[in-house]
Design an enzyme around this catalytic site. Structure first.
Site, PDB file in Angstrom:
ATOM      1  CG  HIS A  81      -0.205   0.180   2.520  1.00  0.00           C
ATOM      2  ND1 HIS A  81       0.402  -0.870   3.157  1.00  0.00           N
ATOM      3  CD2 HIS A  81       0.027   1.271   3.287  1.00  0.00           C
ATOM      4  CE1 HIS A  81       0.965  -0.438   4.277  1.00  0.00           C
ATOM      5  NE2 HIS A  81       0.759   0.855   4.384  1.00  0.00           N
ATOM      6  CG  HIS A 101       5.136   5.207   5.812  1.00  0.00           C
ATOM      7  ND1 HIS A 101       5.728   5.081   7.048  1.00  0.00           N
ATOM      8  CD2 HIS A 101       3.886   5.684   6.043  1.00  0.00           C
ATOM      9  CE1 HIS A 101       4.874   5.442   7.982  1.00  0.00           C
ATOM     10  NE2 HIS A 101       3.757   5.820   7.410  1.00  0.00           N
ATOM     11  CG  HIS A 110       2.515   9.494   6.983  1.00  0.00           C
ATOM     12  ND1 HIS A 110       1.516   8.569   7.169  1.00  0.00           N
ATOM     13  CD2 HIS A 110       1.900  10.633   6.558  1.00  0.00           C
ATOM     14  CE1 HIS A 110       0.348   9.123   6.875  1.00  0.00           C
ATOM     15  NE2 HIS A 110       0.560  10.370   6.503  1.00  0.00           N
ATOM     16  CB  THR A 180      -2.640   5.876  10.042  1.00  0.00           C
ATOM     17  OG1 THR A 180      -1.394   5.690   9.369  1.00  0.00           O
ATOM     18  CG2 THR A 180      -2.778   7.314  10.488  1.00  0.00           C
TER      19      THR A 180
END
Length: 221
Positions: A81, A101, A110, A180
């Protein structure tokens, strides 16, 4: 500045959960997959949140973000992802930058920092398509493309200079939230670059009366 240490909190194997809201292992059910992930469902300070909420407080006293980065060895990993850049960095009073990432905004980064007393700070940067290329992303572009369709693939990309990462440093949002991804650990300080911002992974979480501040140097222009 404390000595750097490595302490992994985010799960390494992300195959057990997904971002599909209609899936049995989607965001609404993360807290049911493992007992240690229960915070994903029960936590009161979860991320992401609506940064355009009317309760955002405009302030001018949070200071300017200043980078204290050094050229370091880096590894790039396709996690399916997103793409994770594993590198040791420093910024302001935070300890090391554990990883960066990159998601799917036009693109979003992030920068995950962690101290040796387990405090986590994330600096979010949103990238928009423009006329001029971003210098840092240009340096790793060929590696990003090489791993683009190879989930789980990893590549050593040598020594790079993260000082080339561009962030505003003056205008940004700040709030207390969480990771998250599972285990959705709370107590994470989020600092988000002040461009228009939208989540494109985990759904927006309830604010639950948390203060959200938008730092804007005086005069407010």
């Amino acid at each position: 500045m404390l000595d750097t240490t490595y302490l992994w909190v985010i799960v390494d194997d992300e195959s057990e959960f997904s971002y599909d809201e209609n899936s049995e292992n989607g965001p609404a059910n993360w807290g049911n997959i493992h007992p240690e992930w229960s915070t994903c469902n029960t936590g009161k300070s979860q991320s992401a949140i609506d940064l355009l909420n009317e309760k955002v407080q405009v302030v001018s006293n949070l200071g300017i973000l200043q980078k204290y980065y050094k050229s370091s060895h880096a590894t790039l990993l396709n996690r399916g992802h997103d793409m994770m850049l594993d590198i040791e960095l420093r910024i302001n009073v935070f300890n090391q930058m554990r990883d960066a990432h990159y998601g799917r905004f036009d693109m979003e980064a992030h920068l995950v920092h962690e101290s040796n007393d387990e405090k986590i700070v994330v600096v979010g940067i949103v990238y928009e398509i423009g006329l001029l290329p971003d210098l840092f992303l240009s340096l790793i572009e060929k590696n990003l493309k090489a791993l683009a369709d190879r989930k789980g693939a990893e590549r050593d990309i040598g020594i790079i200079s993260p000082n080339l990462i561009i962030m505003d440093g003056r205008k940004y949002y700040r709030y207390l939230g969480s990771l998250t991804v599972p285990p959705c650990t709370e107590g994470v300080v989020w600092t988000i670059d002040a461009k228009d911002y939208a989540t494109n992974a985990r759904p927006v979480q309830p604010l639950n009366e948390r203060p959200v501040k938008f730092n804007k140097p005086w005069p407010f222009i």
